[in-house]
Design an enzyme around this catalytic site. Structure first.
Site, PDB file in Angstrom:
ATOM      1  N   GLU A 261      16.806  17.348  -1.687  1.00 53.42           N
ATOM      2  CA  GLU A 261      16.287  16.432  -0.652  1.00 53.42           C
ATOM      3  C   GLU A 261      15.760  17.210   0.559  1.00 53.42           C
ATOM      4  O   GLU A 261      16.261  17.085   1.675  1.00 53.42           O
ATOM      5  CB  GLU A 261      17.382  15.442  -0.241  1.00 53.42           C
ATOM      6  CG  GLU A 261      17.829  14.583  -1.423  1.00 53.42           C
ATOM      7  CD  GLU A 261      18.844  13.497  -1.074  1.00 53.42           C
ATOM      8  OE1 GLU A 261      19.597  13.681  -0.104  1.00 53.42           O
ATOM      9  OE2 GLU A 261      18.897  12.474  -1.779  1.00 53.42           O
TER      10      GLU A 261
ATOM     11  N   GLU B  61      19.135  11.711  -9.170  1.00 48.84           N
ATOM     12  CA  GLU B  61      20.237  10.986  -8.532  1.00 48.84           C
ATOM     13  C   GLU B  61      19.900   9.512  -8.503  1.00 48.84           C
ATOM     14  O   GLU B  61      18.803   9.123  -8.096  1.00 48.84           O
ATOM     15  CB  GLU B  61      20.471  11.453  -7.084  1.00 48.84           C
ATOM     16  CG  GLU B  61      21.049  12.841  -6.965  1.00 48.84           C
ATOM     17  CD  GLU B  61      21.449  13.198  -5.537  1.00 48.84           C
ATOM     18  OE1 GLU B  61      21.842  12.289  -4.776  1.00 48.84           O
ATOM     19  OE2 GLU B  61      21.369  14.383  -5.205  1.00 48.84           O
TER      20      GLU B  61
END
Ligand code: BG6
Length: 487
Positions: free
Chosen positions: A188, A382
């Site tokens: 991220e 995810e």
């Protein structure tokens, strides 16, 4: 069959949330070892919660236990990885995404030679995975940089960290070249703007006055360059390697067709894509650069930086997807929580116990949007539901809510593949309960496997298969064809 043969079904975990053993076998302290437990942090206080200060770091460094710092204990994956991997294998995992704790390999980040015991631990883990034909997907940086680099350089704010990261990456590529083919550089990468300490090791009180944003974007640039250099090294050292970037996919909707709402949501989506644009297209988007310029932010670049970005782009795009967001120009509207970022409440969507709005169709929208934009293989690394689970007296956890969440998301993902998206895998977060990244809670559980431990570290650490364990096992067995299995 919708999903190709060899589709990478599995789960994703991060070293700092599962391993524990924070000070064993030569491991140095990492930024996650100084994140204090605070129960139930709302996104509104998220910045405050994450505001690790120079003072709070000192306090943490003087505390030798894990009572206040749950990520130091994790779920003891360090000693129980064989049992955990055998449970993943029992579910039929084709892959496990996990990260390497940088401070296990280079305890301060500055050593010239890696810590053999750290390398050995991961070699053992990867060999254990191979035993079951589980393909590792490795994240090099997942919220766990050596704390020393924060103390000395204010984390990624300093260009010196680029070389340290590349040395760490190269040590991993060389040692694991025969065991690992799939690599992700930064988890991220966009999150540095939302939580600069966790993601970039940046302590706000160490930033020059009035230059917090300047420091964060400069640090981001250093991460982009480091990611490109690591990509180059990986391609050179490991012949058939596949390197990906990793984005928090924050698909944003306008709250109404009021052009003001549409404009805000457009801005939010453009900003979100800027991070993957740099790593996939190899250049900063013009509009993003202009936005920084208008804010008075000037990114200092070295002579070759733009070439480095251009010539070392990634092979695939991996991303996390938990929820969508909604933007409105009306500031009086009720807000909704989310993955470290708020939006307004979308009346069409239910929320989790932590206030994240559940939007399975948003996953299909995200897949179509990303594939249309980039046309490179996508990997969902995810997706999952954080919930309070109850272990009953028979050792059973009836988590039908988790099965519903995952089923709906996988259904939408399947439709996206039928519409032509090249998706190579799906790793749910997280196959086993672990310490929450944002709140450090244990009670926010995502797993197919229940871990007997509470927020304060009490419990036997025993593992129990939840109902969702058997459901996911069946999903994998049928390569995603049958999502309706019930116990
Ligand atoms: C992602 C992170 O943002 O969200 C994971 O990459 C994290 O590390 C996951 O665990 C879920 O968030 P949380 O805060 O519920 O653990």
């Amino acid at each position: 069959m919708t999903f190709k043969k060899g589709f990478l079904w599995g789960g994703a975990i991060a070293a700092n949330q599962v391993e524990g053993a924070w000070n064993l076998d030569g491991k140095g302290m990492s930024v996650s070892d100084v994140k204090m437990f605070k129960s139930n942090v709302s996104v509104e206080d998220y910045a405050a919660h994450n505001a690790v200060t120079s003072e709070s770091i000192k306090t943490a460094m003087n505390e030798s236990g894990d009572a206040n710092y749950p990520k130091r204990r994790g779920i003891d994956f360090y000693h129980r990885y064989q049992e955990d991997i055998s449970l993943f294998a029992e579910m039929g995992f084709k892959t496990l995404r996990l990260s390497i704790a940088w401070s296990r390999i280079f305890p301060t980040g500055e050593e010239s030679e890696p810590n053999e015991k750290g390398l050995q631990f991961y070699e053992n883990v990867f060999k254990e995975l191979k035993k079951y034909d589980i393909e590792p997907i490795i994240t090099l940086s997942h919220y766990e940089m050596p704390l020393h680099l924060t103390n000395k350089y204010n984390g990624w704010a300093d260009r010196a960290v680029v070389d340290h990261f590349v040395r760490f990456s190269v040590a991993c590529f060389k040692r694991f070249k025969n065991l690992v083919k799939y690599w992700l550089t930064f988890n991220e990468i966009d999150s540095i703007v939302r939580h600069p300490f966790t993601s970039g090791g940046i302590v706000l009180d160490k930033c020059p006055e009035g230059e917090i944003e300047q420091t964060i974007y400069q640090a981001l640039h250093h991460q982009f360059v480091a990611s490109a250099l690591a990509t180059r090294a990986c391609h050179t050292i490991i012949d058939d390697s596949i390197v990906g970037c990793m984005l928090t996919k924050l698909t944003t909707y306008p709250n109404t067709c009021n052009p003001k709402d549409v404009y805000l949501s457009l801005q939010s989506n453009l900003n979100n894509h800027a991070f993957s644009d740099v790593q996939i297209r190899g250049e900063y988007p013009i509009l993003f650069l202009k936005q920084l310029e208008l804010k008075g932010i000037e990114i200092k670049m070295e002579k070759d930086d733009l070439d480095i970005l251009k010539s070392n782009t990634v092979d695939m795009l991996s991303f996390s997807y938990y929820m969508s967001r909604t933007e409105s120009a009306d500031e009086t509207l009720e807000k909704a929580a989310g993955n470290t970022i708020m939006g307004v409440k979308n009346p069409y969507l239910p929320s989790t116990e932590w206030g994240w709005q559940v939007d399975a169709l948003g996953l299909k929208i995200s897949l179509l949007e990303l594939y249309d934009r980039y046309r490179i293989p996508l990997l969902i690394v995810e997706n999952g539901l954080g919930a309070v689970d109850t272990l009953d007296n028979d050792g059973r956890v009836q988590d039908s809510y988790r099965i519903d969440y995952l089923r709906e998301h996988i259904k939408e993902m399947k439709e996206a593949v039928e519409l032509g998206v090249d998706l190579i895998g799906y790793t749910s977060w997280a196959p086993i309960d672990s310490i929450s990244a944002s709140t450090s809670q244990m009670s926010k559980r995502y797993g197919f496997i229940y871990v007997d431990q509470d927020d304060h570290g009490n419990g036997t650490l025993e593992r129990y298969k939840k109902d969702s364990f058997y459901w996911y096992q069946h999903v994998i067995q049928t390569n995603g064809e049958d999502l309706l299995y019930t116990l």
